[in-house]
Design an enzyme around this catalytic site. Structure first.
Site, PDB file in Angstrom:
ATOM      1  N   LYS A 202      14.451   4.165  -4.479  1.00 59.72           N
ATOM      2  CA  LYS A 202      13.197   4.299  -3.742  1.00 59.72           C
ATOM      3  C   LYS A 202      12.112   4.707  -4.727  1.00 59.72           C
ATOM      4  CE  LYS A 202      10.887   6.753  -0.060  1.00 59.72           C
ATOM      5  NZ  LYS A 202      11.045   7.570   1.143  1.00 59.72           N
ATOM      6  N   ARG A 212       2.540   6.802   6.173  1.00 62.58           N
ATOM      7  CA  ARG A 212       2.167   8.222   6.222  1.00 62.58           C
ATOM      8  C   ARG A 212       1.145   8.443   7.325  1.00 62.58           C
ATOM      9  NH1 ARG A 212       2.513   8.808  -0.391  1.00 62.58           N
ATOM     10  NH2 ARG A 212       4.776   8.485  -0.441  1.00 62.58           N
ATOM     11  N   LYS A 226       4.674  11.658  -5.062  1.00 66.11           N
ATOM     12  CA  LYS A 226       6.077  12.073  -4.997  1.00 66.11           C
ATOM     13  C   LYS A 226       6.820  11.682  -6.276  1.00 66.11           C
ATOM     14  CE  LYS A 226       6.121  11.875   0.073  1.00 66.11           C
ATOM     15  NZ  LYS A 226       6.821  11.443   1.313  1.00 66.11           N
ATOM     16  N   GLU A 242      21.002   4.747 -10.131  1.00 66.71           N
ATOM     17  CA  GLU A 242      20.862   5.421  -8.834  1.00 66.71           C
ATOM     18  C   GLU A 242      21.822   4.810  -7.809  1.00 66.71           C
ATOM     19  OE1 GLU A 242      19.347   7.977  -7.720  1.00 66.71           O
ATOM     20  OE2 GLU A 242      17.569   8.390  -8.928  1.00 66.71           O
ATOM     21  N   LYS A 257      13.649  -0.105  -2.074  1.00 65.22           N
ATOM     22  CA  LYS A 257      12.386   0.081  -1.360  1.00 65.22           C
ATOM     23  C   LYS A 257      11.261   0.389  -2.331  1.00 65.22           C
ATOM     24  CE  LYS A 257      10.324   3.245   1.833  1.00 65.22           C
ATOM     25  NZ  LYS A 257      10.429   4.535   2.449  1.00 65.22           N
ATOM     26  N   SER A 283       5.549  -0.402   5.030  1.00 63.86           N
ATOM     27  CA  SER A 283       4.313  -0.421   5.820  1.00 63.86           C
ATOM     28  C   SER A 283       3.157  -1.137   5.113  1.00 63.86           C
ATOM     29  CB  SER A 283       3.915   1.012   6.169  1.00 63.86           C
ATOM     30  OG  SER A 283       3.771   1.792   4.994  1.00 63.86           O
ATOM     31  N   TYR A 322       8.923  -4.244   9.948  1.00 59.66           N
ATOM     32  CA  TYR A 322       8.141  -4.016  11.169  1.00 59.66           C
ATOM     33  C   TYR A 322       7.930  -5.315  11.936  1.00 59.66           C
ATOM     34  CZ  TYR A 322       7.513   0.410   8.851  1.00 59.66           C
ATOM     35  OH  TYR A 322       7.771   1.610   8.226  1.00 59.66           O
TER      36      TYR A 322
HETATM   37  C1  PBG Z   1      10.132   9.358   4.248  1.00 55.19           C
HETATM   38  C2  PBG Z   1       9.925   7.896   4.261  1.00 55.19           C
HETATM   39  C3  PBG Z   1       8.819   7.170   3.807  1.00 55.19           C
HETATM   40  C4  PBG Z   1       9.052   5.837   4.171  1.00 55.19           C
HETATM   41  C5  PBG Z   1      10.294   5.803   4.785  1.00 55.19           C
HETATM   42  N1  PBG Z   1      10.824   7.067   4.827  1.00 55.19           N
HETATM   43  C6  PBG Z   1       7.545   7.604   3.170  1.00 55.19           C
HETATM   44  C7  PBG Z   1       7.554   8.266   1.863  1.00 55.19           C
HETATM   45  O1  PBG Z   1       8.540   8.356   1.159  1.00 55.19           O
HETATM   46  O2  PBG Z   1       6.468   8.762   1.516  1.00 55.19           O
HETATM   47  C8  PBG Z   1       8.113   4.694   3.958  1.00 55.19           C
HETATM   48  C9  PBG Z   1       8.252   3.552   4.910  1.00 55.19           C
HETATM   49  C10 PBG Z   1       7.123   2.586   4.914  1.00 55.19           C
HETATM   50  O3  PBG Z   1       6.155   2.689   4.136  1.00 55.19           O
HETATM   51  O4  PBG Z   1       7.189   1.673   5.742  1.00 55.19           O
HETATM   52  N2  PBG Z   1      10.564   9.932   3.089  1.00 55.19           N
END
Ligand code: PBG
Length: 335
Positions: A202, A212, A226, A242, A257, A283, A322
């Protein structure tokens, strides 16, 4: 001179000439079974709110969510993935609400399991919806996310989801050692068939912006990013490390992701490990496409279908998207 040599012997266009032969030789196919539908849940009843940066994506109160899940189940989508929109007064530094047995997600799981016992229920495990600062774990005085302390809380969160009836736990936090800690805790508690879909690779990506907004943690991420736990988009080989660790630690399925910009890693993961490999069309990828559709710049149906087929070609066993509901409707129409 051979007379034939002025003609191409192999005409690659021959098999493309007809619909029947294009279908016959197609190497990959997208089916409803490949889809995972992410859904957002919020408090109250009778509430359906559209996420402003994600047109066509809604947050549902539990009663409305259950109605929607019934439709999703009827379309044949195998599994949904739940995310909470947490009210400000439930957020804290210790993220205690994350493992409240009577919390929003825990109640949502029970309600769905009571109404739709056959659909798979997957849940996101991370602390960002529950922390005042929007980071995925517990922070120290300098805002650094503490690894082992966070893992302890994540394990409690995951167990509370399983106790409520979740089928698949999906840790999206990127702490080290969390899969092993969860797997051991699950075995100890008797959840021997609890499935783990690990967000293994990720990335610290700007493509999560609209998400968010959807969970209401936009703008309040302390430190602004992050990067001390999510991966650097510059790195590819590190992703395989990983993935390898998560499999060793007990993950059943792994995830890459974001999706489309990271398809190289889907392919490499599938080739190197051969494990069930998933990708998350996040998203921001959704929002970009929707913006183009709404402006008439791209055709919705053909663009979405092509983008998801490309995930399959890259080696994905399934896609979190989505678009899942619309895609399932289109695929069912075709039959
Ligand atoms: C939570 C999480 C996130 C997403 C899925 N689980 C956001 C992040 O890590 O800031 C993102 C999903 C998306 O953008 O559709 N940790």
């Amino acid at each position: 001179m051979n007379e034939l040599s002025q003609f191409p012997l192999r005409r690659m266009r021959r098999l493309r000439a007809h619909d029947f032969s294009r279908r016959l030789v197609a190497e990959n196919q997208l089916t409803v079974d490949d889809l995972i539908y992410p859904m957002f849940v919020l408090e109250g009843s009778g509430r359906i709110e559209e996420v402003s940066s994600m047109p066509g994506v809604f947050r549902y109160s539990i009663d409305e969510l259950v109605k929607e899940v019934k439709e999703i189940e009827a379309l044949g989508i195998p599994v949904i993935d739940l995310f909470p929109y947490v009210e400000l007064d439930k957020k804290s530094l210790g993220a205690e609400e994350a493992y409240n047995d009577d919390g929003l997600i825990q109640r949502a799981i029970r309600a769905i399991k009571a109404a739709c016992p056959d659909i798979g229920v997957m849940t996101d495990v991370a602390l960002d919806p529950f922390t005042t600062h929007g980071q995925d774990g517990i922070i120290d005085d300098n805002g650094y996310v503490l690894n082992d302390v966070s893992v302890e809380v994540l394990v409690k969160q995951a167990l509370s989801h399983l106790e409520a009836g979740a089928d698949v736990i999906s840790p999206s936090d990127m702490m080290d050692g969390r899969i092993l800690a969860m797997r051991q805790a699950f075995e100890k508690a008797g959840f021997v068939n609890a499935q783990i879909m690990a967000y293994s690779a990720k990335y610290a990506s700007c493509f999560y912006g609209p998400f968010r907004d959807a969970i209401g943690s936009n703008g309040n991420i302390k430190g602004g990013n992050k990067k001390t736990y999510q991966m650097d988009p510059a790195n590819g080989r590190e992703a395989l490390q990983e993935v390898g660790l998560d499999i060793q630690e007990g993950a059943d399925m792994v995830m890459i992701k974001p999706g489309m910009p990271y398809l190289d890693l889907v392919r490499q993961t599938k080739d190197a490990f051969g494990v069930p490999t998933f990708a998350y069309q996040v998203s921001g990828e959704y929002a970009m496409q929707m913006a183009a559709f709404q402006n008439g710049w791209l055709d919705e149906r053909s663009t979405v279908m092509e983008s998801l087929l490309c995930f399959k070609r890259a080696g994905a066993d399934g896609i979190l998207t989505y678009f899942a509901k619309r895609v399932a409707q289109w695929l069912n129409e075709k039959k």
